[in-house]
Design a protein around this motif. Structure first.
Motif, PDB file in Angstrom:
ATOM      1  N   UNK A 421      12.650 -25.339   5.969  1.00 10.12           N
ATOM      2  CA  UNK A 421      12.670 -25.223   7.339  1.00 10.12           C
ATOM      3  C   UNK A 421      12.589 -26.452   8.112  1.00 10.12           C
ATOM      4  N   UNK A 422      11.762 -27.369   7.805  1.00  7.06           N
ATOM      5  CA  UNK A 422      11.356 -28.564   8.131  1.00  7.06           C
ATOM      6  C   UNK A 422      12.671 -29.673   7.856  1.00  7.06           C
ATOM      7  N   UNK A 423      13.302 -29.467   6.759  1.00  2.28           N
ATOM      8  CA  UNK A 423      14.520 -30.748   6.500  1.00  2.28           C
ATOM      9  C   UNK A 423      15.797 -30.086   7.306  1.00  2.28           C
ATOM     10  N   UNK A 424      15.818 -28.618   6.818  1.00  2.00           N
ATOM     11  CA  UNK A 424      17.275 -28.207   7.089  1.00  2.00           C
ATOM     12  C   UNK A 424      17.388 -27.176   8.538  1.00  2.00           C
ATOM     13  N   UNK A 425      16.254 -27.138   8.899  1.00  3.27           N
ATOM     14  CA  UNK A 425      16.283 -26.110   9.861  1.00  3.27           C
ATOM     15  C   UNK A 425      15.717 -24.715   9.697  1.00  3.27           C
TER      16      UNK A 425
END
Length: 450
Positions: A421-425
């Motif tokens: 979630x933090x890297x790709x959304x």
């Protein structure tokens, strides 16, 4: 199942073929060889060499006939030489027979004229193709015969009786400064034939992990392995529009990776060499190369190490310490006690011991930036996506001793999902774009595995 013992063709059988070759009846000679083909009898090294010459001398070389004719020779000699050149039909028949031998006989028997460790005995046949094909025996490795214009570049030594005694590697070229493609237009069928031999050799090799000893021979001595020629071929294959030719590059890459999974080929060296050649290529080309590789443990390990290079990381550190351990002392057996029979020696592992990063290292790389200059079109999100997929496959295929126990925990506890979630959304069914696509794919590939 063991392959039947192969003996040499009898002298009478070889003479039947040689007689046709001496008369320039190449198609008849090839037909006789095809009829003599048997798993119990290997073709002579000289005949395989002559088939290679005729296969390479195909339609694409016809326009180069004129420079190869000795203008100082008499008109009758020039006419005779022209008559002795292999026809297009003979070239095609040679290519087909080489493949037939590759599927009938053992790879080691068929590739003999190209083996650096197996010098070819002197050929007493002085017919045109026997003499002209001697340039093949003088090559240091099989890659040299594939180079664009190979036969034309060796023209100064062709038809020279004294050249028959030259050692491998003495091949002379007309213009060393001219850059030539690593694969000539007439050599694609020979590359396909070589790949077939190496793949069959790999499958037949009882030593694990599976690899091709015949391919290893073509990379030089143990003191200095040279992977530049096959890597140049792989890159050239990637640049082709023909899907079959591109696939040949993937097949050769697969063979090299399997070799690097052993201790026979330096794993970090191959990773760096491949990265240096591919880092300026588009990721679509790289993915095209890797997508056609077998989903094996060796390939997964190699891809992880390669994608680490984009972050300036390497996997050079071995998993186990390499320091010299003190020699264990033999304890004396108490009197009257039965003598303990020692355990049988365990086979030496040929698997390279270069470590795969831990799960924690993978999570750290997910939050890191690319540090190595690459093609501007290469997306950091794509690199991270490929790294995660390769790492997950490695953890799935690896032996229990090589699995990181933290990886399944990251999947089950939701830590990995938070990182994604933090890297790709965050997951959003309505989201669009590159990151959203990778996020959905990773959710399908990784999260569904837990």
């Amino acid at each position: 199942m063991d392959h039947p013992v192969e003996s040499e063709m009898s002298q009478h059988q070889r003479n039947l073929v040689d007689l046709c070759l001496e008369e320039g009846q190449y198609e008849a000679a090839i037909d006789i060889l095809a009829q003599l083909r048997s798993p119990n009898h290997k073709p002579s090294s000289a005949h395989v060499r002559q088939l290679l010459f005729m296969a390479l001398y195909s339609a694409g070389d016809r326009g180069q006939d004129r420079p190869r004719v000795d203008l100082s020779a008499s008109p009758s000699k020039r006419q005779k030489r022209s008559h002795l050149l292999p026809s297009h039909a003979a070239s095609l028949a040679s290519q087909q027979l080489l493949v037939s031998f590759a599927t009938t006989n053992t790879p080691a028997a068929v590739i003999r004229p190209l083996r650096p460790s197996d010098p070819e005995p002197e050929d007493d046949n002085e017919c045109f193709v026997a003499t002209e094909s001697m340039c093949i025996s003088r090559c240091k490795n099989c890659w040299q015969i594939l180079v664009e214009g190979f036969l034309d570049r060796n023209q100064p030594l062709l038809s020279t009786p004294k050249a028959k005694g030259k050692r491998r590697g003495d091949t002379s070229f007309t213009d060393l400064s001219e850059v030539r493609a690593p694969i000539g237009e007439t050599a694609w069928s020979i590359l396909d034939w070589l790949l077939l031999l190496f793949e069959r050799d790999e499958r037949a090799n009882p030593t694990l992990p599976r690899h091709s000893p015949l391919l290893l021979e073509q990379l030089g001595s143990p003191a200095r392995r040279d992977t530049d020629p096959p890597l140049a071929i792989i890159l050239h294959c990637l640049q082709q529009s023909d899907e079959r030719r591109r696939m040949m590059g993937s097949r050769l890459m697969n063979l090299l990776i399997n070799l690097s999974f052993t201790t026979q080929l330096d794993f970090p060296m191959l990773v760096v060499s491949v990265f240096n050649r591919l880092s300026t290529s588009s990721l679509d080309d790289i993915s095209s190369l890797f997508d056609n590789l077998s989903p094996s443990l060796a390939v997964s390990k190699f891809k992880i190490a390669l994608y680490q290079r984009y972050f300036g990381e390497s996997s050079d550190a071995p998993r186990i310490a390499t320091g010299v351990r003190p020699k264990p002392q033999v304890r004396a057996q108490p009197k009257g006690s039965p003598t303990k029979i020692p355990d049988p020696p365990q086979p030496v592992s040929l698997v390279n011991r270069h470590r795969v990063p831990s799960s924690a290292e993978i999570l750290r790389l997910m939050k890191a930036d690319l540090t190595t200059p690459v093609n501007p079109a290469v997306s950091a999100f794509r690199i991270k996506f490929e790294l995660l997929v390769s790492y997950n496959l490695f953890q799935t295929l690896a032996a229990p001793a090589d699995v990181d126990p933290e990886w399944p925990n990251l999947l089950r506890t939701g830590v990995l999902e938070e990182t994604l979630d933090a890297v790709f959304g965050c997951k959003d069914a309505t989201a669009a774009g590159e990151c959203a696509t990778y996020r959905i794919l990773l959710d399908t590939i990784l999260i569904s595995d837990c």
